[in-house]
Write an enzyme that holds these catalytic residues in place. Structure first.
Site, PDB file in Angstrom:
ATOM      1  N   ASP A   1       9.435  -5.986   2.722  1.00 11.64           N
ATOM      2  CA  ASP A   1      10.427  -4.975   2.377  1.00 11.64           C
ATOM      3  C   ASP A   1      11.657  -5.268   3.239  1.00 11.64           C
ATOM      4  O   ASP A   1      11.664  -6.168   4.086  1.00 11.64           O
ATOM      5  CB  ASP A   1       9.888  -3.547   2.559  1.00 11.64           C
ATOM      6  CG  ASP A   1      10.693  -2.540   1.713  1.00 11.64           C
ATOM      7  OD1 ASP A   1      11.785  -2.896   1.240  1.00 11.64           O
ATOM      8  OD2 ASP A   1      10.231  -1.392   1.535  1.00 11.64           O
TER       9      ASP A   1
HETATM   10  C1  BGC Z   1      12.820  -0.115  -0.220  1.00 15.06           C
HETATM   11  C2  BGC Z   1      12.253  -0.949  -1.347  1.00 15.06           C
HETATM   12  C3  BGC Z   1      13.363  -1.628  -2.095  1.00 15.06           C
HETATM   13  C4  BGC Z   1      14.161  -2.453  -1.115  1.00 15.06           C
HETATM   14  C5  BGC Z   1      15.247  -3.273  -1.778  1.00 15.06           C
HETATM   15  C6  BGC Z   1      13.813  -0.884   0.639  1.00 15.06           C
HETATM   16  O1  BGC Z   1      14.473  -0.057   1.527  1.00 15.06           O
HETATM   17  O2  BGC Z   1      11.765   0.359   0.583  1.00 15.06           O
HETATM   18  O3  BGC Z   1      11.486  -0.148  -2.192  1.00 15.06           O
HETATM   19  O4  BGC Z   1      12.838  -2.418  -3.121  1.00 15.06           O
HETATM   20  O5  BGC Z   1      14.749  -1.595  -0.156  1.00 15.06           O
HETATM   21  O6  BGC Z   1      16.251  -2.514  -2.276  1.00 15.06           O
END
Ligand code: BGC
Length: 730
Positions: A273
Site C-alpha cells: 500500500d
Molecule cells: C489506500 C489504498 C489505495 C492507495 C492508492 C492508499 O492510501 O490505502 O486503498 O489503493 O492509497 O491510492
C-alpha cells in the site's frame, strides 16, 4: 516451467511464460528492480514521499508502474517515454483507485453489498472496467475485500460489511466484472484484492491502528473473501497497512508467502500500500530502508507503491549477497506476466483510443446500470403505517442540505466521479413527480450539520404545509473513507434537533439516510415513521431514491452490516460466538451482557423491508445426513402474498452445534434473490457441501467437522422463518 493459470489469458499460459522468460533473460539487475517500482502520479490518496524526476526515471527503465496519473494525455505521454525511450521498451502499468465506478458511479461498496445481488455487482464492475480502460488505465486498486465489524472505521464504506460469505460472493463478482473473461480485451482491467489482510479489525475502529486477532478470526472471517478473489483469478493483491501477530502485513511471510502464494497458489503479484514498505521503519520492525526492502521482498511482496525502498536498496542487497536474485526474478516475472496478459507489449497504446473514450465514459447505458443497482441497494429500515410509497401527494417538503448535494451522493473513492453529473435527491423527486405535485425545498441545516434557528423555523413552516416531508439526514461524504474514522456514530451536528422540531408538525416524516457506515440512530427509529438507508448511491442517486419513494421500485436491499443501538456495542455482529454464560441462558444478572444497554443491535444483518409481504413454507432437506464428499439440498418455498411485485433475498444460515473450537451462533451459508409477482410462489433450493461448513479447526486446517448442524432460513439474521437439522458424517 510454471504455467500461469490464475487469471484468464488471451493466449496460452505456456506462450506467455516463454515470453516472460526470454525478456527476463535480457534484463539487467537494475532493470529488473525498476519493474518493481511504482511511482505516484499525484498525491490524491496519500502523503508525498519524495519527489523524483518521473520522466528521467521512466527513460532510465526504473519504473514498472505509475498510479493516479491525472489525465489521459499525460498517461499516453508517459507510456511513450517507457516504450520508445527506455532501453527495453517495457510498457508501464497505470493504476487507479476505481472502487465503485470511474466516471459513472454506482453506490459505495457497502451500499452495493446491500443489494445482495452478485449479478448486478458484476455488471457494474464491468461498466467501471469499460470506462477505466477507455481512459488509458490498465489496473484498478479494487475490489477492496476487507471485512469489518466496526462501524467506527471510516473504510467500512468500501467493504461488503461483516459477513465472509456475502463478502466472498461479491469479491468474486467484482473480480469477474473488472477482469472479464480475457484481460487482453479492450474493455477489461487488472483487478486488485485489497488490503491483505484483516485491516478491518483496526483496534477501536481507529484508522491505521494495530490489529490483534486470532488465527481463527483471520481464517474464518477475513481470508475467505481474498480466497474467493484469488479463485476468481484476481491478478493482484495489495498489502494492508496494518500488522498481523505483530508483523506488518507487507513483511508478513505468514500472510503473503505462506498463505497467499504457497497455500493458495496465487500467481499474480502483490503490491504494497502507499509507502507501506518504508512504514516498516515506523512500525519499528526495520531499522532502515535497506532492512525494510529486504523484509518486504523476502515476505513475498512484489511491487513497492511510491516508497522507493526497492529501487533504492534491492540492487545493493543482491550484490552484497543478502537477498537472493531469484526472489527479485520471481517478482519481476509476476509483473511482466500481467503486462503480457494485458497485451501491452503488442500494442502499448491500445487503451488510448479517443473514440472509444468519448463514446464509453458516462454512456447512457452505464447510467442506467448505475440506477438499477442504486435502487437495489436501498434498504427500507422502517415503514410504519405504510407511509411509503408516496401516492400522489399534493405537496412534498424536501428538507436538508444533503438533499440538494450532488457532491455528497457520490461518496468517497469517487475516481473521476463529477458532482455535476450526479442526480440529487431533490432533482430525483422533482423529476419523478408530475405537474400536480408541489415540491418545496428547504435546507433545514447547514452541510456542516449546524441547524440555526432561522433554518429550522423555515423547515418547520414548509413541512407543516406539506403532505409529507422527505428529510435527508446523515453523513456528508468526507465523514467516511480512508482516514475518516469516527468515535461518535450518531447523526452528525444538529440534525436530530431539526427532526425534533419537524416532529411537532402533523406531517409524516420520511428520513432518507446518507452514510458510509452503520449509524447509531435509536432516536430516529423511535420517532420517525419511515427510514430509507441510501448510503452514497452514486451518479443516479436521486432517481433511485425517487423510484423507491414513489413506488416505482419496491425496495429489496438488506443490511450487509448490523446497526448498533449505541457505539458502545461496537463491534457487534450477528455471527458472534457463544460464551460459557450466554445472556439468554444464564442466571439473571450473570450473562454475557451490559447493565445499561441490551445485546441486540438496532437493525441486524440481513434486515430490510419491502412494500409487499413474503411468506415462507415447506422447508425440506434432501437427506437427514450426508458424507464429506457429498452435498445436501435445502429447499424452501417463498410466496409473495401482497399485491405488489417485489424481490426477496432468501437467507440460509447454518450452525455447527459442536466443534473443536467455538462455532458462531449462526453463519450465512447461502442466499438467493428472487423476484416474485403478487401471489407468485417459488421453490428456492440451496446446495450445501462440506466446504461450505469448513472453518479453522483445532487441527489447524480449514475443514468441516462431522456432527450435527442446524439449518435456518429467513428474511434476516434475526427473522428466521423455518429451521431443521442435518448430520455431516465422517
Ligand atoms: C489506500 C489504498 C489505495 C492507495 C492508492 C492508499 O492510501 O490505502 O486503498 O489503493 O492509497 O491510492
Amino acid at each position: 516451467m510454471p504455467v500461469m493459470n490464475t487469471y484468464a489469458p488471451h493466449e496460452s499460459g505456456e506462450a506467455i511464460e516463454d515470453k516472460v522468460e526470454s525478456l527476463l533473460d535480457e534484463m539487467t539487475l537494475e532493470e529488473k528492480v525498476g519493474q518493481l517500482n511504482q511511482l505516484n502520479g499525484s498525491e490524491h490518496t496519500g502523503p508525498a514521499v519524495s519527489e523524483v524526476d518521473k520522466e528521467a526515471e521512466i527513460r532510465a527503465g526504473n519504473v514498472g508502474s505509475i498510479l493516479n496519473v491525472d489525465g489521459y494525455e499525460k498517461r499516453k505521454h508517459f507510456q511513450r517515454l517507457a516504450v520508445e525511450e527506455s532501453e527495453l521498451g517495457i510498457p508501464l502499468l497505470f493504476g487507479y483507485d476505481v472502487v465503485h465506478g470511474y466516471r459513472t458511479l454506482s453506490p459505495i461498496p457497502l451500499g452495493e453489498a446491500a443489494s445482495w445481488d452478485p449479478v448486478a455487482v458484476e455488471e457494474m464492475s464491468a461498466v467501471a472496467a469499460a470506462e477505466t480502460s477507455a481512459a488509458g488505465i490498465h489496473w484498478t486498486f479494487g475490489p477492496p475485500v476487507d471485512l469489518t465489524r466496526d462501524a467506527r472505521w471510516g473504510r467500512a464504506m468500501e467493504t461488503s460489511g461483516e459477513d465472509p460469505h456475502l463478502g466472498s460472493e461479491l469479491a468474486a463478482a467484482r473480480v469477474r466484472g473488472f477482469q472479464g473473461d480475457d484481460l487482453g480485451a479492450d474493455d477489461t482491467v487488472l483487478a486488485c484484492a485489497k488490503h491483505f489482510a484483516a485491516y478491518g479489525e483496526v483496534k477501536a475502529g481507529r484508522e491505521y491502528n494495530t490489529v490483534d486477532i486470532s488465527e481463527s478470526t483471520l481464517r474464518d472471517l477475513h481470508l475467505p473473501p481474498f480466497k474467493a478473489a484469488v479463485d476468481a483469478g484476481v491478478g493482484t493483491v495489495m498489502n494492508a497497512f496494518t500488522d498481523h501477530d505483530r508483523v506488518p502485513a507487507g513483511a508478513s511471510d505468514h500472510l503473503v508467502r505462506d498463505i497467499l502464494k504457497d497455500e493458495w497458489g496465487f500467481e499474480g503479484f502483490v503490491v504494497s500500500d502507499w509507502n507501506s514498505f518504508r512504514e516498516l521503519i515506523y512500525h519499528r520492525v526495520a531499522e532502515d530502508e535497506r532492512e525494510a526492502a529486504q523484509l518486504a521482498l523476502e515476505a513475498g511482496s512484489d511491487m513497492d507503491m511510491v516508497g522507493h525502498v526497492f529501487v533504492n536498496e534491492l540492487v545493493e542487497l543482491v550484490e552484497d549477497g543478502v537477498v537472493d536474485e531469484a526472489m527479485v526474478d520471481d517478482a519481476v516475472r509476476r509483473i511482466l506476466r500481467a503486462k503480457f496478459l494485458l497485451d501491452l507489449f503488442d500494442d502499448p497504446y491500445r487503451y488510448f483510443d479517443d473514440q472509444r473514450r468519448d463514446s464509453t465514459i458516462l454512456a447512457d447505458d452505464h447510467r442506467e446500470t448505475a440506477r438499477e443497482i442504486a435502487r437495489k441497494s436501498i434498504v427500507m429500515l422502517k415503514n410504519d403505517d405504510d407511509v411509503l410509497p408516496l401516492t400522489d401527494p399534493d405537496t412534498v417538503a424536501v428538507v436538508g442540505a444533503l438533499a440538494d448535494s450532488g457532491d455528497d451522493v457520490l461518496g468517497d473513492w469517487r475516481a473521476q466521479g463529477n458532482p455535476d453529473d450526479a442526480v440529487t435527491v431533490l432533482e430525483g423527486i422533482e423529476t419523478a413527480t408530475n405537474a400536480g405535485t408541489n415540491v418545496e425545498y428547504t435546507k433545514g441545516y447547514e452541510r456542516s450539520g449546524e441547524a440555526p434557528e432561522p433554518l429550522r423555523e423555515q423547515a418547520v413552516e414548509v413541512t407543516a404545509d406539506a403532505d409529507v416531508a422527505v428529510v435527508a439526514v446523515g453523513e456528508t461524504w468526507e465523514l467516511s473513507g480512508e482516514c475518516s474514522s469516527r468515535a461518535n456514530i450518531d447523526l452528525p451536528g444538529e440534525q436530530r434537533e431539526l427532526l425534533e422540531a419537524l416532529r411537532e408538525t402533523d406531517t409524516p416524516v420520511v428520513a432518507v439516510l446518507t452514510n458510509g457506515r452503520p449509524l447509531a440512530i435509536p432516536w430516529l427509529d423511535e420517532n420517525v415513521p419511515a427510514i430509507l438507508e441510501t448510503w452514497f448511491l452514486g451518479t443516479e442517486a436521486g432517481h433511485a431514491i425517487a423510484d423507491v419513494l414513489f413506488g416505482e421500485h419496491n425496495p429489496s436491499g438488506k443490511l450487509p452490516m448490523s446497526f448498533p443501538q449505541t457505539v458502545g456495542q461496537v463491534p457487534i455482529n450477528y455471527n458472534h460466538l457463544p460464551t460459557g454464560r450466554p445472556a439468554e441462558k444464564a442466571e439473571p444478572g450473570w450473562g454475557t451482557s451490559y447493565i445499561d444497554v441490551p445485546n441486540d443491535p438496532l437493525y441486524t444483518f440481513g434486515h430490510g423491508l419491502s412494500y409487499t409481504t413474503f411468506e415462507y413454507s415447506d422447508l425440506d432437506l434432501s437427506a437427514a445426513a450426508f458424507e464429506m464428499d457429498e452435498q445436501i439440498q435445502v429447499s424452501v418455498t417463498v410466496e409473495n402474498v401482497g399485491d405488489t411485485a417485489g424481490a426477496e433475498v432468501v437467507q440460509l444460515y447454518t450452525r455447527d452445534l459442536v466443534g473443536s473450537r467455538t462455532r458462531p451462533v449462526k453463519e450465512l451459508t447461502g442466499f438467493r434473490r428472487v423476484e416474485l409477482e403478487p401471489n407468485e410462489r417459488r421453490e428456492v433450493t440451496f446446495e450445501i457441501a462440506s466446504d461450505d461448513l469448513a472453518f479453522w479447526t483445532a487441527d489447524e486446517e480449514v475443514a468441516a467437522e462431522p456432527g450435527e448442524f442446524e439449518v435456518m432460513v429467513g428474511r434476516s439474521a434475526d427473522d428466521i422463518r423455518s429451521s431443521a437439522s442435518f448430520e455431516l458424517l465422517d
